[in-house]
Write a protein that holds these residues in place. Sequence first.
Motif, PDB file in Angstrom:
ATOM      1  N   PHE B 107       0.865  -1.184   0.000  1.00  0.00           N
ATOM      2  CA  PHE B 107       0.000   0.000   0.000  1.00  0.00           C
ATOM      3  C   PHE B 107       0.895   1.224   0.000  1.00  0.00           C
ATOM      4  N   LYS B 108       0.715   2.051  -1.022  1.00  0.00           N
ATOM      5  CA  LYS B 108       1.612   3.197  -1.163  1.00  0.00           C
ATOM      6  C   LYS B 108       1.013   4.439  -0.514  1.00  0.00           C
ATOM      7  N   ASP B 109       1.895   5.267  -0.002  1.00  0.00           N
ATOM      8  CA  ASP B 109       1.523   6.576   0.554  1.00  0.00           C
ATOM      9  C   ASP B 109       0.382   6.507   1.557  1.00  0.00           C
ATOM     10  N   VAL B 110       0.510   5.606   2.496  1.00  0.00           N
ATOM     11  CA  VAL B 110      -0.486   5.501   3.566  1.00  0.00           C
ATOM     12  C   VAL B 110       0.065   6.233   4.789  1.00  0.00           C
ATOM     13  N   PRO B 111      -0.760   7.056   5.452  1.00  0.00           N
ATOM     14  CA  PRO B 111      -0.250   7.722   6.647  1.00  0.00           C
ATOM     15  C   PRO B 111       0.169   6.694   7.705  1.00  0.00           C
ATOM     16  N   SER B 112       1.333   6.929   8.315  1.00  0.00           N
ATOM     17  CA  SER B 112       1.833   5.979   9.310  1.00  0.00           C
ATOM     18  C   SER B 112       1.133   6.172  10.648  1.00  0.00           C
ATOM     19  N   PHE B 113       0.491   7.319  10.811  1.00  0.00           N
ATOM     20  CA  PHE B 113      -0.232   7.583  12.059  1.00  0.00           C
ATOM     21  C   PHE B 113      -1.529   8.307  11.717  1.00  0.00           C
ATOM     22  N   VAL B 114      -2.635   7.825  12.241  1.00  0.00           N
ATOM     23  CA  VAL B 114      -3.926   8.498  12.060  1.00  0.00           C
ATOM     24  C   VAL B 114      -4.663   8.469  13.395  1.00  0.00           C
ATOM     25  N   ALA B 115      -5.075   9.647  13.861  1.00  0.00           N
ATOM     26  CA  ALA B 115      -5.941   9.686  15.038  1.00  0.00           C
ATOM     27  C   ALA B 115      -7.119  10.574  14.701  1.00  0.00           C
ATOM     28  N   VAL B 116      -8.315  10.010  14.753  1.00  0.00           N
ATOM     29  CA  VAL B 116      -9.521  10.804  14.529  1.00  0.00           C
ATOM     30  C   VAL B 116     -10.247  10.895  15.865  1.00  0.00           C
ATOM     31  N   LEU B 117     -10.225  12.088  16.428  1.00  0.00           N
ATOM     32  CA  LEU B 117     -10.787  12.307  17.753  1.00  0.00           C
ATOM     33  C   LEU B 117     -11.953  13.272  17.619  1.00  0.00           C
ATOM     34  N   SER B 118     -13.080  12.917  18.224  1.00  0.00           N
ATOM     35  CA  SER B 118     -14.218  13.815  18.093  1.00  0.00           C
ATOM     36  C   SER B 118     -15.002  13.862  19.390  1.00  0.00           C
ATOM     37  N   SER B 119     -15.912  14.836  19.468  1.00  0.00           N
ATOM     38  CA  SER B 119     -16.718  14.960  20.676  1.00  0.00           C
ATOM     39  C   SER B 119     -18.025  14.192  20.537  1.00  0.00           C
ATOM     40  N   LYS B 120     -18.265  13.655  19.346  1.00  0.00           N
ATOM     41  CA  LYS B 120     -19.488  12.915  19.074  1.00  0.00           C
ATOM     42  C   LYS B 120     -19.198  11.939  17.949  1.00  0.00           C
ATOM     43  N   PRO B 121     -19.926  10.847  17.838  1.00  0.00           N
ATOM     44  CA  PRO B 121     -19.685   9.964  16.691  1.00  0.00           C
ATOM     45  C   PRO B 121     -19.825  10.715  15.359  1.00  0.00           C
ATOM     46  N   ILE B 122     -18.920  10.366  14.425  1.00  0.00           N
ATOM     47  CA  ILE B 122     -18.910  11.032  13.122  1.00  0.00           C
ATOM     48  C   ILE B 122     -20.277  10.853  12.440  1.00  0.00           C
ATOM     49  N   ALA B 123     -20.857   9.686  12.603  1.00  0.00           N
ATOM     50  CA  ALA B 123     -22.133   9.393  11.942  1.00  0.00           C
ATOM     51  C   ALA B 123     -23.233  10.351  12.400  1.00  0.00           C
ATOM     52  N   GLU B 124     -23.128  10.826  13.637  1.00  0.00           N
ATOM     53  CA  GLU B 124     -24.128  11.761  14.129  1.00  0.00           C
ATOM     54  C   GLU B 124     -23.762  13.203  13.811  1.00  0.00           C
ATOM     55  N   THR B 125     -22.526  13.395  13.395  1.00  0.00           N
ATOM     56  CA  THR B 125     -22.044  14.751  13.156  1.00  0.00           C
ATOM     57  C   THR B 125     -22.470  15.261  11.790  1.00  0.00           C
ATOM     58  N   THR B 126     -22.344  14.398  10.819  1.00  0.00           N
ATOM     59  CA  THR B 126     -22.625  14.844   9.461  1.00  0.00           C
ATOM     60  C   THR B 126     -23.035  13.641   8.615  1.00  0.00           C
ATOM     61  N   ASN B 127     -23.471  13.882   7.399  1.00  0.00           N
ATOM     62  CA  ASN B 127     -23.871  12.763   6.560  1.00  0.00           C
ATOM     63  C   ASN B 127     -22.668  12.110   5.888  1.00  0.00           C
ATOM     64  N   LEU B 128     -22.908  10.960   5.298  1.00  0.00           N
ATOM     65  CA  LEU B 128     -21.830  10.156   4.743  1.00  0.00           C
ATOM     66  C   LEU B 128     -21.072  10.895   3.643  1.00  0.00           C
ATOM     67  N   GLU B 129     -21.842  11.578   2.818  1.00  0.00           N
ATOM     68  CA  GLU B 129     -21.286  12.317   1.692  1.00  0.00           C
ATOM     69  C   GLU B 129     -20.234  13.333   2.176  1.00  0.00           C
ATOM     70  N   THR B 130     -20.646  14.143   3.152  1.00  0.00           N
ATOM     71  CA  THR B 130     -19.734  15.159   3.671  1.00  0.00           C
ATOM     72  C   THR B 130     -18.534  14.496   4.345  1.00  0.00           C
ATOM     73  N   ALA B 131     -18.805  13.444   5.098  1.00  0.00           N
ATOM     74  CA  ALA B 131     -17.721  12.750   5.792  1.00  0.00           C
ATOM     75  C   ALA B 131     -16.685  12.254   4.790  1.00  0.00           C
ATOM     76  N   ARG B 132     -17.168  11.737   3.661  1.00  0.00           N
ATOM     77  CA  ARG B 132     -16.247  11.246   2.630  1.00  0.00           C
ATOM     78  C   ARG B 132     -15.446  12.385   2.027  1.00  0.00           C
ATOM     79  N   ASN B 133     -16.135  13.475   1.743  1.00  0.00           N
ATOM     80  CA  ASN B 133     -15.447  14.591   1.106  1.00  0.00           C
ATOM     81  C   ASN B 133     -14.409  15.221   2.024  1.00  0.00           C
ATOM     82  N   LEU B 134     -14.715  15.225   3.306  1.00  0.00           N
ATOM     83  CA  LEU B 134     -13.814  15.898   4.251  1.00  0.00           C
ATOM     84  C   LEU B 134     -12.869  14.913   4.950  1.00  0.00           C
ATOM     85  N   PHE B 135     -12.889  13.637   4.546  1.00  0.00           N
ATOM     86  CA  PHE B 135     -12.030  12.600   5.136  1.00  0.00           C
ATOM     87  C   PHE B 135     -12.224  12.503   6.641  1.00  0.00           C
TER      88      PHE B 135
END
Lengths: 326, 278
Positions: B107-135
């Motif tokens: 797998f090329k160019d994969v980030p070696s570290f990823v932390a996604v921290l939020s105050s609420k589940p992403i699914a409740e924050t926004t819709n799938l479309e936006t989540a995809r666009n904004l990574f």
Amino acid sequence: VLSDVVLSNAILFLKSILVMPDLQVYLPIADMPVNLFLIVALGAAVGFLSGLFGVGGGFLLTPLLILLNIPPAVAVATQAPQIAASSTTSVLAAWRNRALDLQLGGFLLIGGLMGTVIGILVFRNLKRLGQLDLAIALSYVTLLGIVGALMLVDCWRIYRAKKRTEPAQAIIATPVWHAALPLQYTFVHSGLRLSLIPLFILSFFIGFAGAVMGIGGGFILIPALLYFFRASSSTAIAVSQFQILFTMIVATIMHAVINQTVDILLALMLIVGGVFGAQFGTRAGRNLKTESFKLLLALLVLSVSLRFAFDLTITPKEFFSIAERR
Amino acid sequence: MRACASFLWSLIRSALVAAMWVMSFTMAYAETLVTSLSSREVEITSTYTGAKLKVYGVYEIIEKYVRNAQPKDYVIVVTVLGPTHHFTVRQKGKVGPAWFNRSTQVFKDVPSFVAVLSSKPIAETTNLETARNLFLGLDLNITPNHLLIEMSEKRKEFREAMIRLGQQEGRYQQDENAVFFMKIKDKKGKTTGASSSLFEANIQLPATVMTGTYTVQVGLFAEGVLLDKSIDYFEVKKTGFEATIVNWVQDHSWSYGVAMCLMALFFGWLASMIFRRD
């Protein structure tokens, strides 16, 4: 699993007798933190055993490092300077006692160095193919299995001889089958007349195994010189330590240049633990009865071998792995 | 009649203008986000066993233009990305009695570290479309959605293993309860139930991290919409002894190898001197 229990208990035992503080040191090349005292104690314990029995101990230390999660590539490569350090001491002692046959040592060195160079190239390619860990594990299962079994048989023989109050049998007389081979050569210093062909094959194999497995090979070389080539024990020890010293120097440099997996801090901890442990082992060996220790060592060797065999054959919990990030 | 009609017309017109005026002010309803990091340099020294950083921030509601503002439910999403790397993932297979690595995927160019921290589940924050666009989310930062769709089933399996192993090492994290809003205190110093607009989150770096630049993106969301975002950086580097050794090994490997040998010879000689039997 039994061997697992033996090993983890051995490490726990080490930790408890030393009341080891948890001083973590980050290894720059292995890219991971380790407990400083644990590594030094491990080096000292293996050094002690090697002093006691007069073998290098690389065949124990490398697998133990791997079991501590140190990447096999780093464990094997870093073993080279550690073995070089301990054989320096032996070679110096042999030099002072004029036990060193430079001609024989020099000839062994030719095969040894060729084996080392090829071994390191094989090591690099195995690493690239992702099969290095497997190759190391398989070689350890085979080698330690055989050595451990031989040691157990030896213990059994001594035990039986004692029971019957018979004198223990001297060296088994092997027919000098290599006397018929061409390229006979007389080594003046040690008074041996040998064919160069089996000598070359032996030293090449030791050099190769040393580079791939992180062992000096004294525990194969010394018995081979004693039983097959009929060398005296002082000659055998001196000459094999001489070959090990120089092959390990070359292995250290080549591992550093080609594989870049020699870790200076790990090497330092092992060397400091090892050279002093070995000295105490040698002293203890003069006073202690070694038979019971021999049995323990045989069991330890066998358990390391079993542990590797177990890891290879059990259905893994995780089928996937990520190659070393480097 | 005409006067009446023109009066009515002007009334409607002024009402329209007033409505537009109000609307324009409602449009100006705005939030801004200000963030900061507790440190911009993480040093890997000989005692490094992992590190902790804090992201601080505050969002500000520019309220003075707002009429009839309903309190919104604000969500903070922090995404930390480490330097990218080519990952080789191997799968074991059985041959005879033993298991060994049989197939490999890179797998090329994969980030070696990823932390996604939020105050609420992403699914409740926004819709799938936006989540995809904004990574938004761990998965999307490992492989963007459009590439994931094209992936074969076999490769997907390897990818999942890569994520799982990364999570075990602590290199990949997703925590939907990791950003905390500080509680407002009343005059007596007691905390009330209400949250302030001040927030913080912990970034936990594991013992094995890659050196390089890490980015910290913070997004402020409400009602499924990204309101404002900020970006910040920190550097992970080996310093002092560790850095010297790594540079030495990489740039002057010959002299490093020779030095290792000299060290070995020195200690061997030292031991024989100390313990000499005469």
